[in-house]
Scaffold this active site. Structure first.
Site, PDB file in Angstrom:
ATOM      1  N   ASP A 128       0.827  -1.212   0.000  1.00 53.02           N
ATOM      2  CA  ASP A 128       0.000   0.000   0.000  1.00 53.02           C
ATOM      3  C   ASP A 128       0.861   1.261   0.000  1.00 53.02           C
ATOM      4  O   ASP A 128       0.664   2.150   0.826  1.00 53.02           O
ATOM      5  CB  ASP A 128      -0.935  -0.014   1.220  1.00 53.02           C
ATOM      6  CG  ASP A 128      -1.823  -1.253   1.236  1.00 53.02           C
ATOM      7  OD1 ASP A 128      -1.292  -2.357   1.425  1.00 53.02           O
ATOM      8  OD2 ASP A 128      -3.040  -1.130   1.045  1.00 53.02           O
ATOM      9  N   ASP A 137      -1.666  -2.561  -4.004  1.00 54.26           N
ATOM     10  CA  ASP A 137      -1.958  -1.132  -3.941  1.00 54.26           C
ATOM     11  C   ASP A 137      -0.692  -0.321  -4.201  1.00 54.26           C
ATOM     12  O   ASP A 137       0.042   0.044  -3.283  1.00 54.26           O
ATOM     13  CB  ASP A 137      -2.615  -0.722  -2.614  1.00 54.26           C
ATOM     14  CG  ASP A 137      -4.079  -1.138  -2.542  1.00 54.26           C
ATOM     15  OD1 ASP A 137      -4.600  -1.700  -3.530  1.00 54.26           O
ATOM     16  OD2 ASP A 137      -4.706  -0.908  -1.486  1.00 54.26           O
ATOM     17  N   TYR A 179      -2.166   4.362  -6.262  1.00 51.92           N
ATOM     18  CA  TYR A 179      -3.360   5.087  -5.811  1.00 51.92           C
ATOM     19  C   TYR A 179      -3.818   6.132  -6.820  1.00 51.92           C
ATOM     20  O   TYR A 179      -4.469   7.116  -6.474  1.00 51.92           O
ATOM     21  CB  TYR A 179      -3.155   5.717  -4.419  1.00 51.92           C
ATOM     22  CG  TYR A 179      -3.144   4.671  -3.321  1.00 51.92           C
ATOM     23  CD1 TYR A 179      -2.045   3.841  -3.156  1.00 51.92           C
ATOM     24  CD2 TYR A 179      -4.239   4.495  -2.488  1.00 51.92           C
ATOM     25  CE1 TYR A 179      -2.045   2.842  -2.185  1.00 51.92           C
ATOM     26  CE2 TYR A 179      -4.236   3.499  -1.515  1.00 51.92           C
ATOM     27  CZ  TYR A 179      -3.139   2.685  -1.373  1.00 51.92           C
ATOM     28  OH  TYR A 179      -3.145   1.704  -0.421  1.00 51.92           O
ATOM     29  N   ASN A 200      -6.945  -3.618  -4.396  1.00 52.80           N
ATOM     30  CA  ASN A 200      -8.152  -2.983  -4.932  1.00 52.80           C
ATOM     31  C   ASN A 200      -7.828  -1.735  -5.747  1.00 52.80           C
ATOM     32  O   ASN A 200      -8.554  -1.388  -6.671  1.00 52.80           O
ATOM     33  CB  ASN A 200      -9.142  -2.651  -3.801  1.00 52.80           C
ATOM     34  CG  ASN A 200      -8.494  -1.903  -2.669  1.00 52.80           C
ATOM     35  OD1 ASN A 200      -7.481  -2.338  -2.126  1.00 52.80           O
ATOM     36  ND2 ASN A 200      -9.072  -0.772  -2.302  1.00 52.80           N
ATOM     37  N   HIS A 224     -11.719  -2.269   6.793  1.00 54.51           N
ATOM     38  CA  HIS A 224     -11.795  -3.458   5.923  1.00 54.51           C
ATOM     39  C   HIS A 224     -12.063  -4.710   6.755  1.00 54.51           C
ATOM     40  O   HIS A 224     -11.605  -5.793   6.416  1.00 54.51           O
ATOM     41  CB  HIS A 224     -10.491  -3.619   5.125  1.00 54.51           C
ATOM     42  CG  HIS A 224     -10.124  -2.398   4.334  1.00 54.51           C
ATOM     43  ND1 HIS A 224     -10.978  -1.836   3.419  1.00 54.51           N
ATOM     44  CD2 HIS A 224      -9.018  -1.619   4.334  1.00 54.51           C
ATOM     45  CE1 HIS A 224     -10.409  -0.775   2.882  1.00 54.51           C
ATOM     46  NE2 HIS A 224      -9.228  -0.612   3.422  1.00 54.51           N
TER      47      HIS A 224
HETATM   48 FE   LIG Z   1      -6.225  -1.969  -0.451  1.00 55.62          FE
END
Ligand SMILES: [Fe+2]
Ligand SMILES: *[C@@H]1O[C@H](CO)[C@@H](O)[C@H](O)[C@H]1NC(C)=O
Ligand SMILES: *[C@@H]1O[C@H](CO)[C@@H](O)[C@H](O)[C@H]1NC(C)=O
Ligand SMILES: *[C@@H]1O[C@H](CO)[C@@H](O)[C@H](O)[C@H]1NC(C)=O
Ligand SMILES: *[C@@H]1O[C@H](CO)[C@@H](O)[C@H](O)[C@H]1NC(C)=O
Ligand SMILES: *[C@@H]1O[C@H](CO)[C@@H](O)[C@H](O)[C@H]1NC(C)=O
Length: 473
Positions: free
Chosen positions: A172, A201, A204, A238, A333
């Site tokens: 991330d 990730d 972004y 995601n 999450h």
């Molecule tokens: Fe994520």
């Protein structure tokens, strides 16, 4: 009514005291259940402006930029070299040679572009160089015939049970000042990582208007200082989906698929999002939280066939990467990884996976060795239990992206959670031999050599003793 899957803590948790230091918390504990009391300055994560040094363009017309490499085969004798040219396609050639050798070799790659809403990408090149020797330094050059740039990498040792190897673990990441601090701490960690396990990730870009894909370009320029020199093993998160029907973009993973390749065919996978590699003493299985994984789906069938292929005499260390964590005690999450856990956890326990690394939650957490596979709808056995065949679950989604830290934790801390702290950082998995690996987590506020959480990991196949649940080096 939903059945609660995690219960409040039972007797085996021993709560311990933390000695609070101003710079770091000196944790003295032996049996788990620790929420760190590290005191962090509360600040927002701020993106580095596009004119920052980390995003600067290489000099010269059409010079190759965004250079990155990843493993290109199953065994570690091939490397996929990727780069982007902006003005014209330029050459697809990679010239490469062994350190101290005059014998230059050449390989031809391919080039493509893609459109995303009102954005058109540069010329994206991928070239696989093969039949490399193990444990060898290679130089390589891209941008041939125009403004060439030269980089280098080390190939891994031949796959085998007792070759030491050191992985970095980052998740991330994004492109904020905190992201830069995380990458800098990884680079300057005195225990040098030789390859990065990246748990998803990346850029972004989807947080910007119309998923501004120039942020995919800037991210790749930012991380080039590491990704051009050592392979990053990619997991999709995601933020790689980029599904945006409101602007006409309905093909999931479009930018990621064009920009990042994985050696999925070498492990008989049918999609780049789930695959496996061997690297030194480790067998790495990458799963996709955002591809179908129910029974009869390609990913389900692949994993079922894949796990029995792992030969622990050849690769003692079995490691799984997946973006959405299966054990997560933060209020972010929460339980998103639950359906995949239900599908796959029994197999991971059966095959004695050593560690599962995940991202997604922007914080750090390490579990005890627990499993939760006894439940069958009617028997009520829905609590995680200590299990010496189970992996350790590590959430390391704390790379430092724009969305900031996940600070809100479920209370009380569940029994299965050994250590948790909401700080940015990275981890190192230092595999020593077939029985032992030293795992450490490093928070960005500390000096480069400081470990904020660590554990000697014992291999599940060769040395399946249950580790003391934590402690400092
Ligand atoms: Fe994520
Ligand atoms: C990013 O970190 C590097 C050190 O690794 C530093 O040289 C550079 O100035 C930093 N850039 C920004 C924008 O913080
Ligand atoms: C992939 O499948 C082919 C044909 O079924 C087989 O020969 C090969 O060994 C498999 N490769 C891996 C890495 O499992
Ligand atoms: C597993 O690996 C070892 C060491 O490389 C090898 O001797 C053995 O034949 C392999 N076993 C199988 C079933 O392939
Ligand atoms: C933390 O999360 C819980 C559960 O979602 C919520 O009820 C609570 O208000 C949150 N606390 C804070 C301080 O945001
Ligand atoms: C494996 O590494 C550990 C930690 O360095 C060490 O204590 C152990 O003796 C090593 N085992 C062998 C067989 O060398």
């Amino acid at each position: 009514m939903a059945v609660p899957v995690f219960s409040p803590p039972s007797a085996f948790t021993v709560y311990v005291f933390v000695v609070l230091g101003l710079i770091l918390s000196q944790a003295v504990f032996c049996n788990g259940g620790l929420t760190s009391n590290f005191v962090r300055k509360v600040e927002n994560s701020v993106d580095m402006p596009l004119e920052s040094d980390v995003f600067s363009l290489p000099p010269g017309r059409n010079a190759p930029q965004q250079v990155h490499i990843t493993q290109g085969d199953h065994e570690g004798r091939a490397v996929i070299v990727s780069w982007v040219t902006m003005e014209d396609p330029g050459s697809n050639e990679v010239i490469y040679w062994k350190d101290k050798s005059e014998d230059k070799k050449s390989a031809q790659g391919s080039v493509s572009k893609y459109k995303y809403h009102d954005y058109t990408s540069g010329f994206i090149h991928h070239c696989t160089i093969k039949s490399l020797e193990h444990d060898t330094k290679y130089y390589y050059q891209v941008g041939i015939g125009q403004n060439p740039r030269t980089f280098w990498f080390m190939t891994p040792p031949k796959v085998g049970p007792d070759v030491p190897y050191t992985f970095g673990v980052i998740g991330d990441l994004g492109q904020t000042y905190d992201s830069n601090t995380t990458l800098t701490h990884y680079e300057r960690n005195p225990v040098k990582g030789q390859a990065v396990l990246f748990v998803g990730d990346l850029s972004y870009a989807d947080n910007y208007p119309n998923h501004d894909n120039t942020r995919w370009d800037s991210w790749a320029r930012f991380v080039e200082r590491s990704t051009a020199y050592q392979p990053w093993i990619w997991t999709t998160g995601n933020h790689e989906i980029d599904f945006a029907p409101e602007i006409g973009e309905t093909h999931p993973f479009k930018p990621f698929k064009h920009r990042y390749q994985t050696p999925y065919k070498a492990s008989n996978s049918t999609e780049p999002f789930w695959y496996s590699i061997k690297r030194g003493p480790a067998y790495i299985i990458v799963l996709s939280s955002y591809s179908a994984y129910g029974k009869y789906t390609p990913q389900h069938q692949w994993l079922e066939e894949e796990l029995p292929k792992v030969n622990r005499s050849e690769t003692p260390w079995l490691i799984v990467l997946v973006h959405s964590p299966w054990y997560n005690s933060y209020n972010y999450h929460y339980m998103e990884g639950e359906t995949m856990r239900v599908m796959f956890e029994p197999w991971l326990v059966q095959h004695k996976v050593d560690i599962v690394f995940s991202g997604h939650v922007h914080a750090y957490e390490r579990s005890k060795r627990v499993s939760n596979i006894g439940y069958n709808i009617i028997n009520g056995k829905c609590n995680p239990v200590e299990d010496k065949s189970a992996p350790i679950y590590i959430t390391i989604g704390d790379g430092g992206n724009i969305e900031g830290l996940a600070t809100n934790m479920t209370e009380p801390q569940p029994d299965y959670s050994a250590f948790r702290e909401a700080s940015f950082g990275h981890a190192i998995l230092d595999i020593k031999n077939r029985t032992h690996a030293f795992y450490s987590w490093h928070r960005n506020q500390d000096g480069y050599a400081v470990t904020a959480d660590s554990v000697w990991v014992c291999n599940r196949f060769w040395h399946p003793v249950v580790e003391s649940t934590g402690g400092r080096a």
